[in-house]
Design a protein around this motif. Sequence first.
Motif, PDB file in Angstrom:
ATOM      1  N   GLN A 185       0.579  -0.987   0.293  1.00 26.65           N
ATOM      2  CA  GLN A 185       0.045  -0.211   0.147  1.00 26.65           C
ATOM      3  C   GLN A 185       0.809   1.588   0.152  1.00 26.65           C
ATOM      4  OE1 GLN A 185      -2.328  -0.683   3.489  1.00 26.65           O
ATOM      5  NE2 GLN A 185      -3.847  -1.094   2.427  1.00 26.65           N
ATOM      6  N   LEU A 186       1.524   1.064   1.108  1.00 29.47           N
ATOM      7  CA  LEU A 186       2.794   2.501   0.820  1.00 29.47           C
ATOM      8  C   LEU A 186       3.348   2.827  -0.841  1.00 29.47           C
ATOM      9  CD1 LEU A 186       4.393   4.368   3.389  1.00 29.47           C
ATOM     10  CD2 LEU A 186       5.775   2.551   3.089  1.00 29.47           C
ATOM     11  N   LEU A 187       4.065   0.921  -1.351  1.00 36.36           N
ATOM     12  CA  LEU A 187       4.429   1.382  -2.166  1.00 36.36           C
ATOM     13  C   LEU A 187       3.860   2.314  -3.593  1.00 36.36           C
ATOM     14  CD1 LEU A 187       6.396  -2.296  -3.096  1.00 36.36           C
ATOM     15  CD2 LEU A 187       7.151   0.618  -4.103  1.00 36.36           C
ATOM     16  N   ARG A 188       2.549   1.889  -3.128  1.00 36.72           N
ATOM     17  CA  ARG A 188       0.744   2.549  -4.160  1.00 36.72           C
ATOM     18  C   ARG A 188       1.367   3.847  -3.931  1.00 36.72           C
ATOM     19  NH1 ARG A 188      -2.946   0.947  -7.814  1.00 36.72           N
ATOM     20  NH2 ARG A 188      -5.066   2.813  -7.076  1.00 36.72           N
ATOM     21  N   ARG A 189       0.862   3.912  -3.055  1.00 33.75           N
ATOM     22  CA  ARG A 189       0.309   5.637  -2.690  1.00 33.75           C
ATOM     23  C   ARG A 189       1.572   6.900  -3.424  1.00 33.75           C
ATOM     24  NH1 ARG A 189       1.395   6.408   3.444  1.00 33.75           N
ATOM     25  NH2 ARG A 189       2.821   7.402   2.160  1.00 33.75           N
ATOM     26  N   GLU A 190       3.299   5.638  -2.240  1.00 34.87           N
ATOM     27  CA  GLU A 190       4.669   6.581  -3.066  1.00 34.87           C
ATOM     28  C   GLU A 190       4.427   6.893  -4.277  1.00 34.87           C
ATOM     29  OE1 GLU A 190       6.613   8.348  -1.053  1.00 34.87           O
ATOM     30  OE2 GLU A 190       5.627   8.058   0.373  1.00 34.87           O
ATOM     31  N   ILE A 191       3.921   5.752  -5.466  1.00 31.03           N
ATOM     32  CA  ILE A 191       4.497   5.875  -6.837  1.00 31.03           C
ATOM     33  C   ILE A 191       3.014   6.976  -7.483  1.00 31.03           C
ATOM     34  CG2 ILE A 191       3.596   4.621  -8.812  1.00 31.03           C
ATOM     35  CD1 ILE A 191       5.240   2.028  -6.969  1.00 31.03           C
ATOM     36  N   LYS A 192       2.093   6.598  -6.709  1.00 33.42           N
ATOM     37  CA  LYS A 192       1.203   7.530  -7.466  1.00 33.42           C
ATOM     38  C   LYS A 192       1.549   9.113  -6.839  1.00 33.42           C
ATOM     39  CE  LYS A 192      -1.551   4.450  -9.336  1.00 33.42           C
ATOM     40  NZ  LYS A 192      -1.927   4.172 -10.286  1.00 33.42           N
ATOM     41  N   ASP A 193       1.747   9.338  -6.140  1.00 34.56           N
ATOM     42  CA  ASP A 193       1.946  10.877  -5.459  1.00 34.56           C
ATOM     43  C   ASP A 193       2.831  11.206  -6.062  1.00 34.56           C
ATOM     44  OD1 ASP A 193      -0.092   9.977  -3.555  1.00 34.56           O
ATOM     45  OD2 ASP A 193       0.475  10.265  -2.168  1.00 34.56           O
TER      46      ASP A 193
END
Length: 236
Positions: free
Chosen positions: A188-196
């Motif tokens: 989830q953290l990876l996804r958030r960082e990539i998206k943001d």
Amino acid sequence: MNDSGSLLQVNDVSKVYGTGHTAVTALDQATMSVDQGEFVALLGPSGSGKTTLISIVGGLLAATSGTVTLGDIEVTALSRKDLTRFRAERVGFVFQSANLVPFLTARENLLYVATLVKTPKKAAQQRADQLLEELGLADRAKNLPEQLSGGERQRVAIGRALMNDPDLVLVDEPTASLDTALGRQVVQLLRREIKDRGKTGIMVTHDLRMVEYTDRVFEILDGHLTHVESPSTLGH
């Protein structure tokens, strides 16, 4: 599949080890395109060619044939020297085991990567502190890897991968050594960082539970990149 709007374009990429009757095809004419801001999964069993593919995409391994293009750079045409620079500047890697430098603190692990692209010291320190803060590690900045939990080490590894502001983040089995709850947190953290940050991410996994956090899923079996599914259709 030739989408000129995509950030990453992989065309007919093969990897063959050995020659003649002893030749082993690890990857067979793989083709995929991934857009900027997309977080995709590369799903397949152990030995299917997943790691081979992302190693070629990230310039760690030479393809036998085919091309990989990231933005305006044809990765497969770069010299060894240019590949070193390409990896440092344009790609962030998160490996299965966090692969942190054991004698450097969490903060120093991030700062070390910045030296590879000669980021000014003050700017690097500010970026490292910002990333550690975002990843919930501000109070662990001075801890050595052995003083961190498995989940914390993986978060440091994510920070390190993002440190040089890469276009592409390649993640190899990030949850392999974590329990399900921690694994979900990390993905989830990876996804958030990539998206943001508007990055492009590819996550290698064999864990169906983790693909729900990705936008699309590529499946690979015996070196064949077979088809693309949306995460919601898998496992039904």
